[in-house]
Design an enzyme around this catalytic site. Structure first.
Site, PDB file in Angstrom:
ATOM      1  CB  CYS A 288      38.789  36.762  30.105  1.00 12.51           C
ATOM      2  SG  CYS A 288      38.268  36.828  28.395  1.00 12.51           S
ATOM      3  CB  ALA A 289      37.348  33.946  35.306  1.00 12.26           C
ATOM      4  N   GLY A 292      41.495  35.537  38.742  1.00 16.08           N
ATOM      5  CA  GLY A 292      40.377  35.382  39.660  1.00 16.08           C
ATOM      6  C   GLY A 292      40.011  36.575  40.510  1.00 16.08           C
ATOM      7  N   GLY A 293      40.753  37.675  40.426  1.00 17.91           N
ATOM      8  CA  GLY A 293      40.455  38.823  41.272  1.00 17.91           C
ATOM      9  C   GLY A 293      39.088  39.420  40.995  1.00 17.91           C
ATOM     10  CE  LYS A 294      39.201  43.537  35.913  1.00 11.75           C
ATOM     11  NZ  LYS A 294      40.569  42.976  35.849  1.00 11.75           N
ATOM     12  CD  GLU A 313      41.797  31.674  32.224  1.00 12.33           C
ATOM     13  OE1 GLU A 313      42.636  31.392  31.340  1.00 12.33           O
ATOM     14  OE2 GLU A 313      41.331  32.830  32.409  1.00 12.33           O
ATOM     15  CG  ASP A 339      38.533  29.428  23.225  1.00  9.56           C
ATOM     16  OD1 ASP A 339      38.371  30.643  23.438  1.00  9.56           O
ATOM     17  OD2 ASP A 339      39.132  28.992  22.221  1.00  9.56           O
ATOM     18  CG  ASP A 356      40.248  42.264  32.466  1.00  8.88           C
ATOM     19  OD1 ASP A 356      40.798  42.907  31.561  1.00  8.88           O
ATOM     20  OD2 ASP A 356      40.689  42.230  33.636  1.00  8.88           O
ATOM     21  CB  CYS A 409      45.149  45.837  32.384  1.00  7.64           C
ATOM     22  SG  CYS A 409      46.151  46.756  33.586  1.00  7.64           S
TER      23      CYS A 409
END
Length: 472
Positions: A288-289, A292-294, A313, A339, A356, A409
């Site tokens: 679940c990119a 893009g931070g992680k 993604e 998906d 995530d 989160c």
């Protein structure tokens, strides 16, 4: 005849044009965008500030005041609504939203800043004259003069129920969170009154800007040369800008060698990357990119070991953000639009997998204060099937001996431990790994084996992480 000359005048009182205060007009425009378009302040405010600076209307102090007015008003919206409701002669739902925004901005200046009372009232009334007209400006003036008769503590004593009578409602009004969120956070945190009050207070504090120096592309020492920059508390790649600042002005951020990333988010990636494996360590997946931070941090860590990262993604525009974040990565990577619940890759093909998952975002209320007023308890039911499906797919995607990181989160138990327990109950081929030793310098990580971070304990967003090994 001009419009001004047709306007009726009182004898001896010539018509006066309202004073246009660019700072407060900008703050009002940002609040209207948040309300009318369900926009997020952290996305709306920067372009408004940039445009104001380009026009020459703003200096640094103006930008700081506008930012405080917007975020302070949004964080304390529930408290201010309760106070305003006590000062008007009608239900709050019958007050036009633009009027309520002006009143909330005025209430924040009176009760949440050091702006003198007379200046806060007069500036808010002038704003009302500009954006609402003279008639409603009189209403704003009358309400704010009532609010100005007491300070915040005095008003809370009047409008909040006592803690002994209704502890959750008391905390909801005093700390400006919906009651259901207070209840959910308290359940997840456990403990008594002190802990939940510290958490709710932390949600209402302005968070520092945290940067990440992407390994192999930037060094934290480079970022520490910025004004008011200090090392992160926990991540070796984190640098905190203690006085805010403009990340886009940092050369390494502009070039993509560094990025803006909360330290909790960095720690999730670091813990997954540090989990012990049985067998090879060659192919990683971020399922679940977006945005893009992680993925950028994972890609850099994978490159150091000669591993390749696949970043998936579902939404094409978010996949574009992932590709931008990974551009220039020192090792091989691939960005795919896919998906995660119906993956195109073969089962068991990855050594490390991160999901995530989409969630309510209750762990990032410091950064997106308006989210607390948009979320509803029923949102949990919408996310639940997707969260479970993504975790099941991640477990299918990892090889035997490999590790899956399930992250959110949100600290809500329905999005964290309940999801992991439900899925693992049907997966005898898995086991939970104790994630706490992977963050050895961090205190207060709980009983494990999963990790829940907290703003008031760790200075991070309330990230959750469970590490799961596939055993058969």
């Amino acid at each position: 005849m001009s419009e001004q000359s047709r306007r009726p005048r009182r004898p001896g009182k010539p018509y006066r044009r309202p004073h246009k205060d660019p700072v407060r007009i900008l703050a009002f425009d940002a609040l209207r965008a948040v309300d009318e378009r369900d926009a997020y302040a952290n996305l709306v405010l920067p372009p408004l500030l940039r445009k104001a600076r380009e026009k020459g209307d703003f200096d640094v102090r103006d930008a700081a005041l506008a930012t405080e007015l917007v975020y302070g008003t949004l964080r304390r919206q529930g408290t201010y609504d309760a106070i305003i409701a006590a000062c008007v002669d009608r239900p709050l739902r019958e007050v036009d939203p633009p009027v309520l925004d002006v009143l909330s901005l005025g209430a924040h200046q009176l009760l949440g800043t050091r702006i003198p009372t007379h200046a806060a009232v007069s500036a808010s009334v002038e704003l009302a004259r500009v954006v609402l007209g003279d008639g409603r400006a009189k209403f704003v003036n009358a309400v704010l003069r009532k609010i100005a008769q007491d300070d915040l503590d005095g008003w809370l004593a009047k409008v909040a129920p006592s803690y002994d009578e209704d502890p959750e409602d008391h905390l909801a009004v005093v700390h400006s969170h919906p009651r259901w969120i207070v209840s959910a956070l308290w359940d997840s945190l456990g403990g008594g009154r002190a802990g939940i009050e510290e958490l709710l207070e932390a949600d209402n504090e302005r968070p520092e800007v945290t940067l990440v120096a992407r390994p192999g592309r930037a060094d934290p020492q480079e970022l520490l040369r910025e004004d008011a920059a200090v090392p992160g508390r926990w991540s070796p790649y984190a640098v905190r800008l203690t006085e805010g600042g403009e990340p886009g002005a940092v050369e390494a951020v502009r070039e993509g060698r560094a990025g803006v990333q909360d330290e909790g988010s960095q720690l999730v990636a670091l813990a997954l990357a540090g989990a012990p494996l049985d067998g090879p360590d060659e192919k990683w997946l971020d399922g679940c990119a977006g945005p893009g931070g992680k993925a950028a941090l994972l890609g850099a860590l994978a490159a150091e070991r000669g591993a390749v990262l696949v970043a998936a993604e579902k939404q094409p525009h978010r996949a574009g953000l992932v590709a931008r974040a990974l551009h220039g990565n020192p090792g091989p990577y691939q960005v795919v639009v896919a998906d995660g619940t119906r993956p195109p890759w073969r089962a068991g093909g990855f050594d490390r997998v991160l999901v995530d998952v989409p969630c309510t975002g209750l762990g990032a209320l410091r950064r997106r204060p308006e989210a607390r007023w948009r979320r509803r308890p029923e949102d949990l039911d919408g996310f639940a099937p997707l969260q479970r499906a993504l975790l099941r797919s991640a477990l299918d995607s990892v090889r035997v001996g490999g590790v899956v990181g399930y992250a959110t989160c949100s600290p809500h138990l329905a999005e964290t431990r309940a999801v992991v327990a439900d899925v693992l109950k049907q997966r005898p081929d898995t086991e939970l790994i104790d994630a706490r030793p992977l963050l050895p310098t961090m205190p207060a990580l709980g009983e494990g084996p999963d990790i829940q971070l907290w703003p008031h304990l760790h200075g991070t967003d309330a990230m959750y992480l469970a590490l799961i090994r596939r055993t058969a």
